[in-house]
Scaffold this active site. Structure first.
Site, PDB file in Angstrom:
ATOM      1  N   ILE A 144       0.855  -1.180   0.000  1.00 54.37           N
ATOM      2  CA  ILE A 144       0.000   0.000   0.000  1.00 54.37           C
ATOM      3  C   ILE A 144       0.893   1.233   0.000  1.00 54.37           C
ATOM      4  CG2 ILE A 144      -1.729   1.305   1.306  1.00 54.37           C
ATOM      5  CD1 ILE A 144      -2.789  -1.347   2.363  1.00 54.37           C
ATOM      6  N   LEU A 145       0.668   2.104  -0.960  1.00 50.70           N
ATOM      7  CA  LEU A 145       1.511   3.295  -1.072  1.00 50.70           C
ATOM      8  C   LEU A 145       1.233   4.278   0.049  1.00 50.70           C
ATOM      9  CD1 LEU A 145       1.386   4.057  -4.909  1.00 50.70           C
ATOM     10  CD2 LEU A 145       3.238   2.978  -3.625  1.00 50.70           C
ATOM     11  N   HIS A 170      -7.329  -3.926 -10.300  1.00 55.49           N
ATOM     12  CA  HIS A 170      -7.755  -4.798  -9.200  1.00 55.49           C
ATOM     13  C   HIS A 170      -8.717  -5.868  -9.728  1.00 55.49           C
ATOM     14  CE1 HIS A 170      -8.660  -5.974  -5.095  1.00 55.49           C
ATOM     15  NE2 HIS A 170      -9.945  -5.917  -5.387  1.00 55.49           N
ATOM     16  N   GLU A 182      -8.500  -7.756 -17.457  1.00 55.84           N
ATOM     17  CA  GLU A 182      -7.496  -6.812 -16.935  1.00 55.84           C
ATOM     18  C   GLU A 182      -6.560  -6.375 -18.057  1.00 55.84           C
ATOM     19  OE1 GLU A 182      -5.394  -8.010 -13.361  1.00 55.84           O
ATOM     20  OE2 GLU A 182      -7.040  -9.345 -12.820  1.00 55.84           O
TER      21      GLU A 182
END
Length: 204
Positions: free
Chosen positions: A94-95, A111, A176
């Protein structure tokens, strides 16, 4: 005007490969894949980058005393390459806020679920366990929450009665590979505008 793209990865990089293929085919015009950065030394995505002449950089999270120090190195590397747009292609961290604020509305993630449902890991598994009849994938801008940023594109995949996590994930992955490059194309053509939580598509 060329858009310089930096890609953050942690694994095999199939979505990275899709972006590479769409650049090389000419679908993504005026785009340069400037650098691929991994937090995992032996991530196959780095090999994919090298095979296509893209600079591949491993940044070791353990070499820094804090997440902030690690992410300052990421920001510095992205800036060194003049990156305009950051793509998360299977990046498993997670940034932090500093990266997100530095590249506000310029970081995209893919995602494997129809957000806001089934955030976090194992989207296809969560979908099967919940019993939904339609699954899919989402491209979104990254904010400081988990898979919570403004949605750019989504694609639906029917859930079959005999689906396993693997078969469903495989069909979602096909989508995706289709919508991630499409979202990048819209961005590079200046056709996306973020208005609060809503991403508007505008004609130039």
């Amino acid at each position: 005007m060329t858009t310089n793209i930096g890609v953050l990865v942690s694994g095999r990089g199939s979505n990275l490969q899709s972006i590479i293929d769409h650049v090389e085919s000419g679908y993504l015009k005026n785009v340069k894949l400037s650098v691929v950065i991994s937090d995992v030394k032996d991530a196959y995505a780095l090999e994919r980058a090298k095979m296509h002449g893209i600079d591949a950089v491993f940044i070791d999270p353990q070499a820094y005393g804090s997440k902030r120090g690690f992410e300052k190195k990421i920001i510095g590397t992205l800036q060194l390459y003049g990156v305009d747009l950051v793509l998360l292609a299977g990046y498993m961290r997670i940034l932090g806020s500093e990266v997100i604020q530095t590249y506000k509305d310029r970081i995209m993630n893919i995602h494997p679920a129809l957000l806001p449902s089934f955030k976090g890991l194992h989207g296809p598994r969560q979908a099967l366990e919940y019993g939904v009849k339609v699954a899919g994938c989402t491209v979104h801008f990254v904010d400081e929450g988990m898979d919570s940023g403004p949605i750019i594109l989504q694609s639906c995949v029917p859930v079959k009665d005999n689906d396993t996590e693997s078969t469903l994930a495989s069909r979602i992955l096909e989508q995706e590979h289709r919508i991630f490059p499409e979202a990048v194309k819209l961005f590079t053509e200046g056709k996306l505008k973020v208005d609060g939580r809503i991403v508007l598509r505008r004609e130039k």
